[in-house]
Scaffold this motif. Structure first.
Motif, PDB file in Angstrom:
ATOM      1  N   GLY A 137       1.196  -1.258  -0.090  1.00  0.00           N
ATOM      2  CA  GLY A 137       0.090   0.075  -0.054  1.00  0.00           C
ATOM      3  C   GLY A 137       0.805   1.246  -0.076  1.00  0.00           C
ATOM      4  N   ALA A 138       0.237   2.397  -0.401  1.00  0.00           N
ATOM      5  CA  ALA A 138       0.815   3.742  -0.391  1.00  0.00           C
ATOM      6  C   ALA A 138       1.462   4.042   0.789  1.00  0.00           C
ATOM      7  N   GLU A 139       0.737   3.591   1.872  1.00  0.00           N
ATOM      8  CA  GLU A 139       1.218   3.833   3.165  1.00  0.00           C
ATOM      9  C   GLU A 139       2.415   3.551   3.739  1.00  0.00           C
ATOM     10  N   ASP A 140       3.029   2.503   3.058  1.00  0.00           N
ATOM     11  CA  ASP A 140       4.340   1.864   3.349  1.00  0.00           C
ATOM     12  C   ASP A 140       5.229   2.616   2.293  1.00  0.00           C
ATOM     13  N   LEU A 141       5.023   3.616   1.726  1.00  0.00           N
ATOM     14  CA  LEU A 141       6.300   4.101   0.685  1.00  0.00           C
ATOM     15  C   LEU A 141       7.312   4.614   1.821  1.00  0.00           C
ATOM     16  N   PRO A 142       6.950   5.343   2.845  1.00  0.00           N
ATOM     17  CA  PRO A 142       8.084   5.635   3.632  1.00  0.00           C
ATOM     18  C   PRO A 142       9.064   4.484   4.049  1.00  0.00           C
ATOM     19  N   TRP A 174      11.818   4.983  -6.283  1.00  0.00           N
ATOM     20  CA  TRP A 174      11.341   5.295  -4.829  1.00  0.00           C
ATOM     21  C   TRP A 174      11.605   6.788  -4.320  1.00  0.00           C
ATOM     22  N   ASP A 175      12.584   7.248  -4.786  1.00  0.00           N
ATOM     23  CA  ASP A 175      12.812   8.698  -4.388  1.00  0.00           C
ATOM     24  C   ASP A 175      11.599   9.486  -4.856  1.00  0.00           C
ATOM     25  N   LEU A 176      11.180   9.456  -6.112  1.00  0.00           N
ATOM     26  CA  LEU A 176       9.999  10.260  -6.552  1.00  0.00           C
ATOM     27  C   LEU A 176       8.695   9.928  -5.954  1.00  0.00           C
ATOM     28  N   PHE A 177       8.535   8.664  -5.725  1.00  0.00           N
ATOM     29  CA  PHE A 177       7.151   8.447  -5.181  1.00  0.00           C
ATOM     30  C   PHE A 177       7.076   8.855  -3.777  1.00  0.00           C
ATOM     31  N   VAL A 178       8.254   8.735  -2.877  1.00  0.00           N
ATOM     32  CA  VAL A 178       8.130   9.257  -1.526  1.00  0.00           C
ATOM     33  C   VAL A 178       7.946  10.702  -1.608  1.00  0.00           C
ATOM     34  N   LYS A 179       8.416  11.557  -2.600  1.00  0.00           N
ATOM     35  CA  LYS A 179       8.334  12.897  -2.689  1.00  0.00           C
ATOM     36  C   LYS A 179       6.525  13.115  -2.854  1.00  0.00           C
ATOM     37  N   ILE A 217      18.087   8.004   0.146  1.00  0.00           N
ATOM     38  CA  ILE A 217      16.661   8.398   0.092  1.00  0.00           C
ATOM     39  C   ILE A 217      16.268   8.671   1.756  1.00  0.00           C
ATOM     40  N   VAL A 218      16.663   7.639   2.279  1.00  0.00           N
ATOM     41  CA  VAL A 218      16.143   7.671   3.715  1.00  0.00           C
ATOM     42  C   VAL A 218      16.802   8.743   4.640  1.00  0.00           C
ATOM     43  N   LYS A 219      18.092   9.314   4.222  1.00  0.00           N
ATOM     44  CA  LYS A 219      18.500  10.402   4.792  1.00  0.00           C
ATOM     45  C   LYS A 219      17.925  11.843   4.375  1.00  0.00           C
ATOM     46  N   LYS A 220      17.647  11.736   2.878  1.00  0.00           N
ATOM     47  CA  LYS A 220      17.229  12.960   2.190  1.00  0.00           C
ATOM     48  C   LYS A 220      15.509  13.213   2.785  1.00  0.00           C
ATOM     49  N   TYR A 221      14.862  12.116   3.048  1.00  0.00           N
ATOM     50  CA  TYR A 221      13.533  12.425   3.709  1.00  0.00           C
ATOM     51  C   TYR A 221      13.124  12.498   5.057  1.00  0.00           C
TER      52      TYR A 221
END
Length: 258
Positions: A137-142, A174-179, A217-221
């Motif tokens: 699910g999208a809620e798992d994106l982080p 993943w980077d863009l979809f987290v954004k 990505i983890v560090k960025k967001y």
């Protein structure tokens, strides 16, 4: 409204033909509802000749194609998105197969939710054999990426929030979809399996690269991975539980963060 489907390819002629055939089997769109774009990275293995062959068929579904050197998969994806004229866009990479009637309801769903990202699941395939269904699910994106080849993004979302960061080689999706997620874009799960995904792609062949880019990505967001969350729990427990009783807890958590 129009659905644009983009395939990127580089020296994967056998996989590309499999992908093209699966797209040509989607026979429910009218000519003004669908376009198929192929972005080739300057292949030398017969891919270009294959594209020309299918593009020349009387009822070809190939609307546009280019073959030229690119700087990587996300550069190729961005080229395709910029070339597209559809209001919603899907990505089906060379070697992957769209399931029969996979996209039949995409436009109808898009009409009702024009600003939302639609997404479903995919079958993970290894050497032509089914491995498992991948569907988060999208809620798992982080924590992890949803099924990228089973995700459909309005072009207006790309234009407003940005395209793929081409400095990534593997985890740019993943980077863009987290954004997108952190920007408050609405995600709608369709409860459909869209694609047979070929597990032999770059994200599955270079684990060190994936780990390095995921950490970025983890560090960025400022994301919290499962390991980090478990370690946070342990740190909290050290303040409230005497050390002698904490050892079994440490062993329990440690076995789950390796």
């Amino acid at each position: 409204m129009k659905f644009s489907l983009i395939t990127i390819n580089y020296n994967n002629v056998s996989g590309l033909e499999k992908t093209i055939k699966s797209v040509f089997a989607q026979n429910y769109f009218s000519n003004d509802e669908f376009e198929y774009i192929i972005i080739d990275g300057g292949s030398t293995d017969g891919s270009v000749e294959l594209i020309k062959k299918y593009a020349a068929e009387p009822d070809s579904k190939i609307s546009k194609w280019v073959s030229e050197k690119d700087s990587g998969i996300y550069n190729a994806m961005n080229k395709g998105i910029r070339l597209s004229s559809g209001s919603i866009i899907g990505l089906l990479n060379s070697g992957d197969e769209a399931l029969t009637e996979a996209y039949k309801n995409i436009l109808e769903l898009h009409k009702k939710n024009s600003e939302a990202i639609l997404y479903g699941g995919m079958n993970m395939m290894q050497n032509g054999r089914f491995v498992k269904v991948y569907s988060f699910g999208a809620e798992d994106l982080p924590k992890q990426m949803i099924a990228h080849p089973a995700s459909f993004v309005p072009k207006a979302v790309y234009e407003k929030y940005g395209f793929y960061d081409e400095s990534f080689r593997s985890s740019g999706d993943w980077d863009l979809f987290v954004k997108f997620f952190k920007s408050g874009i609405k995600f709608i799960y369709t409860n459909e399996i869209y694609v047979n995904f070929d597990c032999s792609g770059i994200s599955n062949s270079n684990e060190k690269l994936v780990v390095r880019e995921d950490k970025r990505i983890v560090k960025k967001y400022g994301l919290k991975t499962r390991k980090q969350k478990l370690m946070d729990i342990y740190k909290i427990l050290t303040f409230i539980i005497p050390g002698i009783f904490l050892y079994p807890v440490k062993r329990f958590l440690g076995s789950r963060i390796k």
